[in-house]
Design a protein around this motif. Sequence first.
Motif, PDB file in Angstrom:
ATOM      1  N   PRO A   1     -25.022   7.951  13.308  1.00 10.39           N
ATOM      2  CA  PRO A   1     -25.377   8.442  14.638  1.00 10.39           C
ATOM      3  C   PRO A   1     -24.185   9.104  15.338  1.00 10.39           C
ATOM      4  O   PRO A   1     -23.047   8.647  15.198  1.00 10.39           O
ATOM      5  CB  PRO A   1     -25.793   7.171  15.368  1.00 10.39           C
ATOM      6  CG  PRO A   1     -24.971   6.089  14.736  1.00 10.39           C
ATOM      7  CD  PRO A   1     -24.864   6.471  13.286  1.00 10.39           C
ATOM      8  N   ALA A   2     -24.471  10.178  16.047  1.00 10.30           N
ATOM      9  CA  ALA A   2     -23.437  10.895  16.794  1.00 10.30           C
ATOM     10  C   ALA A   2     -24.111  11.689  17.903  1.00 10.30           C
ATOM     11  O   ALA A   2     -25.314  11.957  17.857  1.00 10.30           O
ATOM     12  CB  ALA A   2     -22.640  11.818  15.876  1.00 10.30           C
ATOM     13  N   ILE A   3     -23.307  12.055  18.888  1.00 16.56           N
ATOM     14  CA  ILE A   3     -23.774  12.913  19.979  1.00 16.56           C
ATOM     15  C   ILE A   3     -22.835  14.096  20.071  1.00 16.56           C
ATOM     16  O   ILE A   3     -21.604  13.937  20.078  1.00 16.56           O
ATOM     17  CB  ILE A   3     -23.815  12.148  21.317  1.00 16.56           C
ATOM     18  CG1 ILE A   3     -24.879  11.050  21.265  1.00 16.56           C
ATOM     19  CG2 ILE A   3     -24.106  13.091  22.480  1.00 16.56           C
ATOM     20  CD1 ILE A   3     -24.934  10.174  22.504  1.00 16.56           C
ATOM     21  N   ILE A   4     -23.412  15.305  20.121  1.00 16.29           N
ATOM     22  CA  ILE A   4     -22.640  16.542  20.268  1.00 16.29           C
ATOM     23  C   ILE A   4     -23.008  17.148  21.619  1.00 16.29           C
ATOM     24  O   ILE A   4     -24.191  17.343  21.917  1.00 16.29           O
ATOM     25  CB  ILE A   4     -22.932  17.531  19.125  1.00 16.29           C
ATOM     26  CG1 ILE A   4     -22.619  16.876  17.770  1.00 16.29           C
ATOM     27  CG2 ILE A   4     -22.128  18.809  19.298  1.00 16.29           C
ATOM     28  CD1 ILE A   4     -23.051  17.730  16.571  1.00 16.29           C
ATOM     29  N   ILE A   5     -22.011  17.443  22.426  1.00 17.42           N
ATOM     30  CA  ILE A   5     -22.253  17.905  23.803  1.00 17.42           C
ATOM     31  C   ILE A   5     -21.590  19.252  24.018  1.00 17.42           C
ATOM     32  O   ILE A   5     -20.451  19.486  23.586  1.00 17.42           O
ATOM     33  CB  ILE A   5     -21.700  16.877  24.817  1.00 17.42           C
ATOM     34  CG1 ILE A   5     -22.465  15.553  24.708  1.00 17.42           C
ATOM     35  CG2 ILE A   5     -21.782  17.403  26.241  1.00 17.42           C
ATOM     36  CD1 ILE A   5     -21.931  14.468  25.607  1.00 17.42           C
ATOM     37  N   ASP A   6     -22.301  20.158  24.672  1.00 20.12           N
ATOM     38  CA  ASP A   6     -21.674  21.362  25.209  1.00 20.12           C
ATOM     39  C   ASP A   6     -22.084  21.497  26.666  1.00 20.12           C
ATOM     40  O   ASP A   6     -22.672  20.589  27.253  1.00 20.12           O
ATOM     41  CB  ASP A   6     -22.008  22.601  24.376  1.00 20.12           C
ATOM     42  CG  ASP A   6     -23.422  23.108  24.608  1.00 20.12           C
ATOM     43  OD1 ASP A   6     -24.223  22.403  25.256  1.00 20.12           O
ATOM     44  OD2 ASP A   6     -23.732  24.207  24.127  1.00 20.12           O
ATOM     45  N   LYS A   7     -21.797  22.626  27.273  1.00 24.65           N
ATOM     46  CA  LYS A   7     -22.035  22.799  28.697  1.00 24.65           C
ATOM     47  C   LYS A   7     -23.509  22.762  29.057  1.00 24.65           C
ATOM     48  O   LYS A   7     -23.878  22.428  30.181  1.00 24.65           O
ATOM     49  CB  LYS A   7     -21.441  24.138  29.163  1.00 24.65           C
ATOM     50  CG  LYS A   7     -19.937  24.227  29.022  1.00 24.65           C
ATOM     51  CD  LYS A   7     -19.451  25.619  29.420  1.00 24.65           C
ATOM     52  CE  LYS A   7     -17.935  25.745  29.215  1.00 24.65           C
ATOM     53  NZ  LYS A   7     -17.452  27.102  29.554  1.00 24.65           N
ATOM     54  N   ASN A   8     -24.368  23.129  28.099  1.00 24.01           N
ATOM     55  CA  ASN A   8     -25.772  23.339  28.446  1.00 24.01           C
ATOM     56  C   ASN A   8     -26.745  22.411  27.729  1.00 24.01           C
ATOM     57  O   ASN A   8     -27.938  22.453  28.021  1.00 24.01           O
ATOM     58  CB  ASN A   8     -26.165  24.801  28.141  1.00 24.01           C
ATOM     59  CG  ASN A   8     -25.312  25.790  28.901  1.00 24.01           C
ATOM     60  OD1 ASN A   8     -25.124  25.662  30.099  1.00 24.01           O
ATOM     61  ND2 ASN A   8     -24.779  26.787  28.188  1.00 24.01           N
ATOM     62  N   SER A   9     -26.274  21.610  26.798  1.00 21.73           N
ATOM     63  CA  SER A   9     -27.222  20.791  26.043  1.00 21.73           C
ATOM     64  C   SER A   9     -26.525  19.604  25.402  1.00 21.73           C
ATOM     65  O   SER A   9     -25.293  19.571  25.278  1.00 21.73           O
ATOM     66  CB  SER A   9     -27.925  21.622  24.966  1.00 21.73           C
ATOM     67  OG  SER A   9     -26.987  22.161  24.062  1.00 21.73           O
ATOM     68  N   THR A  10     -27.345  18.626  24.997  1.00 25.50           N
ATOM     69  CA  THR A  10     -26.873  17.435  24.290  1.00 25.50           C
ATOM     70  C   THR A  10     -27.671  17.291  23.006  1.00 25.50           C
ATOM     71  O   THR A  10     -28.905  17.360  23.022  1.00 25.50           O
ATOM     72  CB  THR A  10     -27.066  16.180  25.156  1.00 25.50           C
ATOM     73  OG1 THR A  10     -26.292  16.308  26.348  1.00 25.50           O
ATOM     74  CG2 THR A  10     -26.623  14.936  24.417  1.00 25.50           C
ATOM     75  N   ILE A  11     -26.971  17.096  21.875  1.00 26.79           N
ATOM     76  CA  ILE A  11     -27.620  16.964  20.572  1.00 26.79           C
ATOM     77  C   ILE A  11     -27.413  15.545  20.072  1.00 26.79           C
ATOM     78  O   ILE A  11     -26.278  15.051  20.023  1.00 26.79           O
ATOM     79  CB  ILE A  11     -27.042  17.964  19.560  1.00 26.79           C
ATOM     80  CG1 ILE A  11     -27.224  19.405  20.066  1.00 26.79           C
ATOM     81  CG2 ILE A  11     -27.700  17.790  18.198  1.00 26.79           C
ATOM     82  CD1 ILE A  11     -26.491  20.434  19.224  1.00 26.79           C
ATOM     83  N   LEU A  12     -28.494  14.891  19.693  1.00 29.49           N
ATOM     84  CA  LEU A  12     -28.417  13.563  19.097  1.00 29.49           C
ATOM     85  C   LEU A  12     -28.567  13.699  17.583  1.00 29.49           C
ATOM     86  O   LEU A  12     -29.580  14.195  17.088  1.00 29.49           O
ATOM     87  CB  LEU A  12     -29.527  12.665  19.646  1.00 29.49           C
ATOM     88  CG  LEU A  12     -29.659  11.285  18.979  1.00 29.49           C
ATOM     89  CD1 LEU A  12     -28.418  10.445  19.241  1.00 29.49           C
ATOM     90  CD2 LEU A  12     -30.907  10.571  19.470  1.00 29.49           C
ATOM     91  N   VAL A  13     -27.559  13.267  16.860  1.00 27.18           N
ATOM     92  CA  VAL A  13     -27.615  13.205  15.400  1.00 27.18           C
ATOM     93  C   VAL A  13     -27.990  11.775  15.048  1.00 27.18           C
ATOM     94  O   VAL A  13     -27.187  10.849  15.208  1.00 27.18           O
ATOM     95  CB  VAL A  13     -26.272  13.587  14.752  1.00 27.18           C
ATOM     96  CG1 VAL A  13     -26.418  13.651  13.235  1.00 27.18           C
ATOM     97  CG2 VAL A  13     -25.765  14.904  15.300  1.00 27.18           C
ATOM     98  N   GLU A  14     -29.229  11.572  14.594  1.00 26.05           N
ATOM     99  CA  GLU A  14     -29.727  10.219  14.370  1.00 26.05           C
ATOM    100  C   GLU A  14     -29.170   9.634  13.065  1.00 26.05           C
ATOM    101  O   GLU A  14     -28.657  10.363  12.207  1.00 26.05           O
ATOM    102  CB  GLU A  14     -31.259  10.236  14.334  1.00 26.05           C
ATOM    103  CG  GLU A  14     -31.879  10.586  15.676  1.00 26.05           C
ATOM    104  CD  GLU A  14     -33.330  10.172  15.771  1.00 26.05           C
ATOM    105  OE1 GLU A  14     -33.878   9.666  14.773  1.00 26.05           O
ATOM    106  OE2 GLU A  14     -33.922  10.349  16.847  1.00 26.05           O
ATOM    107  N   PRO A  15     -29.266   8.304  12.922  1.00 24.04           N
ATOM    108  CA  PRO A  15     -28.838   7.683  11.653  1.00 24.04           C
ATOM    109  C   PRO A  15     -29.545   8.325  10.462  1.00 24.04           C
ATOM    110  O   PRO A  15     -30.698   8.752  10.558  1.00 24.04           O
ATOM    111  CB  PRO A  15     -29.257   6.217  11.837  1.00 24.04           C
ATOM    112  CG  PRO A  15     -29.251   6.014  13.318  1.00 24.04           C
ATOM    113  CD  PRO A  15     -29.692   7.310  13.917  1.00 24.04           C
ATOM    114  N   CYS A  16     -28.836   8.388   9.359  1.00 26.90           N
ATOM    115  CA  CYS A  16     -29.336   9.008   8.116  1.00 26.90           C
ATOM    116  C   CYS A  16     -29.505  10.522   8.256  1.00 26.90           C
ATOM    117  O   CYS A  16     -30.203  11.142   7.461  1.00 26.90           O
ATOM    118  CB  CYS A  16     -30.641   8.373   7.659  1.00 26.90           C
ATOM    119  SG  CYS A  16     -30.502   6.613   7.319  1.00 26.90           S
ATOM    120  N   CYS A  17     -28.873  11.112   9.254  1.00 30.26           N
ATOM    121  CA  CYS A  17     -28.860  12.560   9.407  1.00 30.26           C
ATOM    122  C   CYS A  17     -27.410  13.041   9.403  1.00 30.26           C
ATOM    123  O   CYS A  17     -26.491  12.291   9.737  1.00 30.26           O
ATOM    124  CB  CYS A  17     -29.537  12.993  10.704  1.00 30.26           C
ATOM    125  SG  CYS A  17     -31.273  12.547  10.806  1.00 30.26           S
TER     126      CYS A  17
END
Length: 1224
Positions: free
Chosen positions: A658-674
């Motif tokens: 699991p991870a979270i990627i953030i920029d100025k306009n959006s948030t991306i969730l990278v779920e487990p096993c991805c």
Amino acid sequence: MAETKGKFDFAIDRGGTFTDVFARLPDGRERVLKLLSRDPQNYKDAPTEGIRRVLEEETGKAYPRDQPVDTSLIGWIRMGTTVATNALLEREGERTALLVTKGFKDLLHIGTQARPKLFDLEVAMPDVLYEEVIEVDERVVLRQDGCQLPRKDPERIVTGARGSCALPLLLISSAVLAHEKAVGSLARRLGFSQVSLSSEVMPMVRAVPRGYTVCADAYLTPKIHQYLKGFTSGFKDGLKDVDVLFMQSDGGLTPMEQFCGSRAILSGPAGGVVGYAITSYSQMEKKPVIGFDMGGTSTDVSRYAGQYEHVFEATTAGVTLQAPQLDINTVAAGGGSRLFFRSGMFVVGPESAGAHPGPACYRKGGPLTVTDANLALGRLIPSFFPKIFGPKENEPLSLEETTKHFHQLTEEINVFLSSNQSQMSMEEVAMGFIRVANEAMCRPIRALTQAKGHDTSQHVLACFGGAGGQHACAIARSLGMKTVFIHKYSGVLSAYGLALADVVEEVQEPCSLQYEPASFSELDQRVEQLSKRCRDTLCARGFTSGQITTEVFLHMRYEGTDCALMVTAAGYPSNARSCRAGDFRSAFTKRYLKEFGFTIPDRPIVVDDIRVRGCGKSGITSVYKAEMGHRQAKPGGYLDTSVYLWEELPCGHSIQGPAIIIDKNSTILVEPCCEARLTEGGDVCMTVGSDPHCALGTELNTVQLSIFSHRFMSIAEQMGRVLQRTSISTNIKERLDFSCAVFGPDGGLVSNAPHIPVHLGAMQETVQYQVRSLGNKLKEGDVILSNHPCAGGSHLPDLTVITPVFRKGVSSPVFFVASRGHHADIGGITPGSMPPHSTSLQQEGAVFTSFKLVTGGVFQEEAVTEALMAPAQYPGCSGTRNLHDNLSDLRAQVAANQRGSQLVGELIDSYGLAVVQAYMGYIQSNAELAVRDMLRDFARRRRQETGSLEVESEDFMDDGTPIRLRVQINEEEGSAVFDFTGTGTEVWGNCNAPRAITLSALIYCLRCMVGQDIPLNQGCLAPINVIIPPGSILQPSQNAAVVGGNVLTSQRVVDVIFKAFEVCAASQGCMNNISFGSEKIGYYETVAGGAGAGPGWNGRSGVHTHMTNTRITDPEILEKRYPVVLEQFSLRPGSGGAGKYRGGDGVIRKLLFRNKVVLSVLTERRSTRPYGLRGGDDGVAGLNLLHRAKGRVLNLGAKTSVSLEPGVRLCCARVKHCRALVYI
């Protein structure tokens, strides 16, 4: 045109809340900017301000806000805008008057006559766009046997329009352009600032959608011009020397001065489709791509597989537009969608918190939403959001408010859960709502792919928009997708797409030629003329011939059908048997086979329209060139999750979930096993792994209950789409007179898509009869056909096709799927198989009780043909008059069932048979609970008001037959006895209603009274004991005539139930069945009326009510296919009952017959009037009149069949003709 070296180029998407700016700088660098669309304290116009800021910051030169912007450094500007969409949604367009052919002043109010929400008794539909209507005394009639109506003097027209600045003009059969042009010219001379002609705005057959389109054009275009005037005033010389282009709904750019209302509705979303299509498709090895744009209130999904997928009729804000538009499907589930717990189910939307007050975390007193659920689970991090929340808009997101609301909701849910069910934590509740929201968003994606024959798992999910990145992995996993692509400009992708798009010029004209060698020379000539117009226009805009491409489309259909396809010959070069533009016959037949599953080789192909799309290639080229600790919740608890700033990640870097990627306009969730990987261009490409969750058990899980409800409903909906696509008859394909459903192994209804209410309970009776009758005789590969009233049939034209679903290792069916469709003719004593005077079942057509339509996978064509022709053995009867359509539609029903069986099998593959059947039972129990809650609530109010738990009512058929009802309610149990004792006996005519009809009416009424979305299944009837006296009109003998019971008596039963509960006043109480035909043709329609008023609302006028919701054939299609002229279709003023809340008015429909036909009328409420409630007046009774030659007028009564002679010399002196004038 894209080459503007040394200058700044701008692509701007002006949305309702934010304006996104993409700028290409003179040195080749790129900049993106996001600002509020409305900020009057700081600037007048957001796009102008965005351009000003970039120029000022990049050049170091001052560009004062109070002075027009210097344009010397600007190359081009491209814009997409929601100005038109917002004006349509908020009804803030130009004041408008509609000019329409005399007799059709209410045509656009009536529309298709279908209501948008099947179970809402208050029929809420958006208002029409015009303030007043002026009827034009003119008429153009298509040529049939030399018949022609007189033309009127256009100089006598256009009077009475006052204070209106925009004038849309809709004349019936305006393929003849002279009348509209003459009236339009006169209107302009009278000083109207905006005159829109339907024949110019959208020259296609179908008066109703063309009328909506021309009204929208006149209503919105002045607003667009007003905005453009303000926009250009912010620049020196009004942008005179700058190339300014606007995005249209079809994904192409057009010059600013040609940007109009009817082509602007999807201007903003279209840029996003172009953006993901060009970036994602080209990078991902040409795999088809699903665009997933999740916003605040809704989510848009679309598909791209090398070509833009267009539709030519779509509805926005209640207005159906007939114009080229990208095929974008919207579902009411976005970040702002509200969360509810209702009768044991998790519910997401469709209600939205909006921008104000917004979600609870916005600190403005808003409700819980999907955004709150993501925040509660740690998927959103407040410290990365600007401090723009709270009353003063200076505070961060509030996790405290979200947590407080979720704790309250969790307590409510745990109180509901029985002691046998484990209690839920706040995080489990929040995750449950996320999973339900994800499933809601999966449904339109399945519809976009599976229902059209595409494999969803073979697509890439291209995610953009501010909220989509938090859900992308879960949605891709649910749909079997392995790849998610998120562009580096995903937060502003609509703006970026504008920079990549081409300039488009389209021309179109109607055509009525058969596609055959004799017509090719004319087709070639007309195609070349239209192509030249496109090329000349694009050349005039500065494009070279090398930058211009043209593509030819023919709008084609099989003769005698209503389903036309806009076909391109790309990939089908011309040959000796085709026109020069390409082999359109091969292209059409292959596309038709893919879309509908069959072709009709012996039918001529008709070209309805010719369209040429010219493209000027002008878009830019898409070039590819500190870690912090955090915790985010998962279904089993919290996980330590890494947080990355997108801008700091190097290309080629991989991140395990699991991870979270953030920029100025959006948030991306990278779920487990991805796994997420940054591409060379800085985009995020995620590989989606399998679901790590443990297997689901058979014990009840309230979250899974909601998800399974969506899945079962999705199966029924996809069956309906397949049936509509693969059928051939007007009744099923166009009028949508069909229903599809899933049933359990006992034949009990599990899920029924919201199709036709009169089919609801009746289909369950049909399936259960087959289970009792056939039992172990059912084998895999068998399909059953049934329509007999004793076997749960409604009336004979409604043919039910039932397919048992088998599972390996299980000897009996594990589920059933079924489809019921109204066939236009199955024999009997009159064309259309809807005889008004039948007295026995045999007179109404072919009868099937437990007929094996398919045995061992083989369609029994010979046997079913024999059965369909069998009615000819009875005196005065005929076999089916349209065998070809019967067989085609039966095959379509088999195909729909096959799709349903396949989807049920896939569901079992995913979860296991025991789990699926367990949740089938839970869903039925949930519907039962909702009905019990409604009955308890009603009983409590009734006891407080009257001290009684008993209600009763009575109403009468036109022949005096009473329908009586007495309801006894058990408040403690939430149950009731519905006793119809005292109802009249079986009648000599055909208004007898089989028991299944009463059950359908009852389940419909219960669902309406519940007042919320619940699974519609047999559980609704579990708390109900129904008593129907044998031998009555509601339970007649086996061979009683019943054709009128389905379409007439069913409506009266509904009126009686609602009268007992005092839910609303009576509606029209009839389906108003009109059919006519001869040996060569047959036509059937049901006509709308008025809806009853209720406590707090007026009844809707001119709409189908209660037990039916079929569409009516468009006037131009009706006149093109059948020997009839529709002279009037309008409301009948004052026919609705008066009161504090008025009943809806009925309609007037006036038909002029041009050939010898047999006319049949099967109606009710011609002597008994629809009742008012609580002191409100009754409605006016209906009337059927026949106008013969020499002025003779006959009252036809409620039910009759009559032979009519054709008109001889219609418009020359005195002629002999027949008119049927039906007041409804």
